[in-house]
Design a protein around this motif. Structure first.
Motif, PDB file in Angstrom:
ATOM      1  N   ILE A   8     -29.829  66.570  40.434  1.00 38.92           N
ATOM      2  CA  ILE A   8     -30.021  68.019  40.563  1.00 38.92           C
ATOM      3  C   ILE A   8     -29.435  68.769  39.361  1.00 38.92           C
ATOM      4  N   LYS A   9     -28.316  68.307  38.830  1.00 36.26           N
ATOM      5  CA  LYS A   9     -27.729  68.964  37.651  1.00 36.26           C
ATOM      6  C   LYS A   9     -28.703  68.891  36.472  1.00 36.26           C
ATOM      7  N   VAL A  10     -29.284  67.715  36.249  1.00 32.82           N
ATOM      8  CA  VAL A  10     -30.254  67.556  35.157  1.00 32.82           C
ATOM      9  C   VAL A  10     -31.484  68.413  35.430  1.00 32.82           C
ATOM     10  N   LEU A  11     -31.964  68.393  36.664  1.00 34.44           N
ATOM     11  CA  LEU A  11     -33.125  69.211  37.015  1.00 34.44           C
ATOM     12  C   LEU A  11     -32.864  70.685  36.729  1.00 34.44           C
ATOM     13  N   ASN A  12     -31.707  71.177  37.126  1.00 33.67           N
ATOM     14  CA  ASN A  12     -31.380  72.585  36.866  1.00 33.67           C
ATOM     15  C   ASN A  12     -31.320  72.878  35.365  1.00 33.67           C
ATOM     16  N   MET A  13     -30.776  71.946  34.596  1.00 33.14           N
ATOM     17  CA  MET A  13     -30.726  72.137  33.141  1.00 33.14           C
ATOM     18  C   MET A  13     -32.133  72.181  32.552  1.00 33.14           C
ATOM     19  N   LEU A  14     -33.005  71.283  33.011  1.00 32.77           N
ATOM     20  CA  LEU A  14     -34.354  71.192  32.460  1.00 32.77           C
ATOM     21  C   LEU A  14     -35.291  72.252  33.024  1.00 32.77           C
ATOM     22  N   ASN A  15     -34.846  72.953  34.050  1.00 36.41           N
ATOM     23  CA  ASN A  15     -35.614  74.074  34.604  1.00 36.41           C
ATOM     24  C   ASN A  15     -35.048  75.420  34.142  1.00 36.41           C
ATOM     25  N   ALA A  16     -34.290  75.434  33.069  1.00 38.18           N
ATOM     26  CA  ALA A  16     -33.734  76.678  32.535  1.00 38.18           C
ATOM     27  C   ALA A  16     -34.872  77.685  32.301  1.00 38.18           C
ATOM     28  N   PRO A  17     -34.555  78.965  32.301  1.00 37.62           N
ATOM     29  CA  PRO A  17     -35.595  80.001  32.230  1.00 37.62           C
ATOM     30  C   PRO A  17     -36.452  80.011  30.965  1.00 37.62           C
ATOM     31  N   THR A  18     -35.890  79.620  29.821  1.00 40.09           N
ATOM     32  CA  THR A  18     -36.682  79.714  28.590  1.00 40.09           C
ATOM     33  C   THR A  18     -36.914  78.337  27.977  1.00 40.09           C
ATOM     34  N   LYS A  19     -37.980  78.258  27.205  1.00 42.71           N
ATOM     35  CA  LYS A  19     -38.317  77.021  26.501  1.00 42.71           C
ATOM     36  C   LYS A  19     -37.160  76.593  25.601  1.00 42.71           C
ATOM     37  N   ALA A  20     -36.573  77.523  24.888  1.00 38.61           N
ATOM     38  CA  ALA A  20     -35.471  77.190  23.970  1.00 38.61           C
ATOM     39  C   ALA A  20     -34.290  76.587  24.727  1.00 38.61           C
ATOM     40  N   GLU A  21     -33.956  77.161  25.874  1.00 43.91           N
ATOM     41  CA  GLU A  21     -32.853  76.620  26.680  1.00 43.91           C
ATOM     42  C   GLU A  21     -33.197  75.232  27.213  1.00 43.91           C
ATOM     43  N   ARG A  22     -34.438  75.060  27.678  1.00 41.36           N
ATOM     44  CA  ARG A  22     -34.849  73.759  28.211  1.00 41.36           C
ATOM     45  C   ARG A  22     -34.771  72.689  27.147  1.00 41.36           C
ATOM     46  N   ILE A  43     -49.284  55.448  34.251  1.00 42.84           N
ATOM     47  CA  ILE A  43     -49.641  56.642  33.480  1.00 42.84           C
ATOM     48  C   ILE A  43     -49.928  57.768  34.460  1.00 42.84           C
ATOM     49  N   ASN A  44     -49.265  58.892  34.251  1.00 48.08           N
ATOM     50  CA  ASN A  44     -49.514  60.067  35.069  1.00 48.08           C
ATOM     51  C   ASN A  44     -50.403  60.999  34.264  1.00 48.08           C
ATOM     52  N   ASN A  45     -51.652  61.137  34.664  1.00 44.57           N
ATOM     53  CA  ASN A  45     -52.563  61.978  33.888  1.00 44.57           C
ATOM     54  C   ASN A  45     -52.814  63.325  34.541  1.00 44.57           C
ATOM     55  N   HIS A  46     -51.968  63.671  35.510  1.00 47.09           N
ATOM     56  CA  HIS A  46     -52.125  64.974  36.164  1.00 47.09           C
ATOM     57  C   HIS A  46     -50.739  65.459  36.595  1.00 47.09           C
ATOM     58  N   ILE A  47     -50.226  66.442  35.902  1.00 49.94           N
ATOM     59  CA  ILE A  47     -48.891  66.962  36.199  1.00 49.94           C
ATOM     60  C   ILE A  47     -48.978  68.458  36.464  1.00 49.94           C
ATOM     61  N   HIS A  48     -48.420  68.891  37.567  1.00 56.85           N
ATOM     62  CA  HIS A  48     -48.284  70.319  37.822  1.00 56.85           C
ATOM     63  C   HIS A  48     -46.875  70.730  37.418  1.00 56.85           C
ATOM     64  N   THR A  49     -46.753  71.921  36.874  1.00 59.62           N
ATOM     65  CA  THR A  49     -45.455  72.436  36.445  1.00 59.62           C
ATOM     66  C   THR A  49     -45.276  73.848  36.992  1.00 59.62           C
ATOM     67  N   THR A  50     -44.219  74.502  36.562  1.00 54.38           N
ATOM     68  CA  THR A  50     -43.982  75.884  36.982  1.00 54.38           C
ATOM     69  C   THR A  50     -45.117  76.809  36.529  1.00 54.38           C
ATOM     70  N   TYR A  51     -45.975  76.325  35.624  1.00 56.47           N
ATOM     71  CA  TYR A  51     -47.118  77.129  35.198  1.00 56.47           C
ATOM     72  C   TYR A  51     -48.243  77.095  36.229  1.00 56.47           C
ATOM     73  N   SER A  52     -48.117  76.242  37.229  1.00 56.06           N
ATOM     74  CA  SER A  52     -49.075  76.254  38.333  1.00 56.06           C
ATOM     75  C   SER A  52     -48.280  76.471  39.619  1.00 56.06           C
ATOM     76  N   PHE A  53     -48.054  75.445  40.417  1.00 59.52           N
ATOM     77  CA  PHE A  53     -47.342  75.652  41.673  1.00 59.52           C
ATOM     78  C   PHE A  53     -46.217  74.646  41.903  1.00 59.52           C
ATOM     79  N   PRO A  55     -42.275  73.113  41.292  1.00 60.56           N
ATOM     80  CA  PRO A  55     -40.937  73.634  40.981  1.00 60.56           C
ATOM     81  C   PRO A  55     -40.366  73.065  39.690  1.00 60.56           C
ATOM     82  N   TYR A  56     -41.127  72.213  38.975  1.00 53.90           N
ATOM     83  CA  TYR A  56     -40.633  71.556  37.767  1.00 53.90           C
ATOM     84  C   TYR A  56     -41.175  72.215  36.509  1.00 53.90           C
ATOM     85  N   SER A  57     -40.277  72.504  35.564  1.00 52.73           N
ATOM     86  CA  SER A  57     -40.724  72.991  34.253  1.00 52.73           C
ATOM     87  C   SER A  57     -41.456  71.846  33.559  1.00 52.73           C
ATOM     88  N   PRO A  58     -42.210  72.132  32.496  1.00 49.76           N
ATOM     89  CA  PRO A  58     -42.830  71.044  31.745  1.00 49.76           C
ATOM     90  C   PRO A  58     -41.791  70.025  31.257  1.00 49.76           C
TER      91      PRO A  58
END
Length: 87
Positions: A8-22, A43-53, A55-58
């Protein structure tokens, strides 16, 4: 692999609000990360991120996919700009 435990600590770090912070957080996380060998069959050829629905940033999506041994990732606009740091 069974149950996947996400740090969860890593997830929170990688879900920071801005691209630069991430990306800055990703560089820090990678200093102590030991990824398993890549498995060409995984191989995962389909990933959803915070840009869709998701909870994970890219950054988080790519990092945790690589943490599970995935060799390839979706080549979408929402992932491409951050995935290079996990190579």
């Amino acid at each position: 692999k069974g149950n996947i435990m996400i740090d969860i600590k890593v997830l929170n770090m990688l879900n920071a609000p801005t691209k630069a912070e991430r990306l800055a957080n990703l560089k820090e996380v990678l200093k102590t990360t030991q990824f398993p060998p890549m498995v060409p069959q995984y191989i995962n050829n389909h990933i959803h991120t915070t840009y869709s629905f998701s909870p994970y940033s890219p950054t988080a999506a790519v990092y945790f996919a690589r943490e599970e041994g995935l060799e390839g990732h979706a080549r979408s606009v929402t992932v491409r700009f951050e995935e290079e740091a996990c190579k």
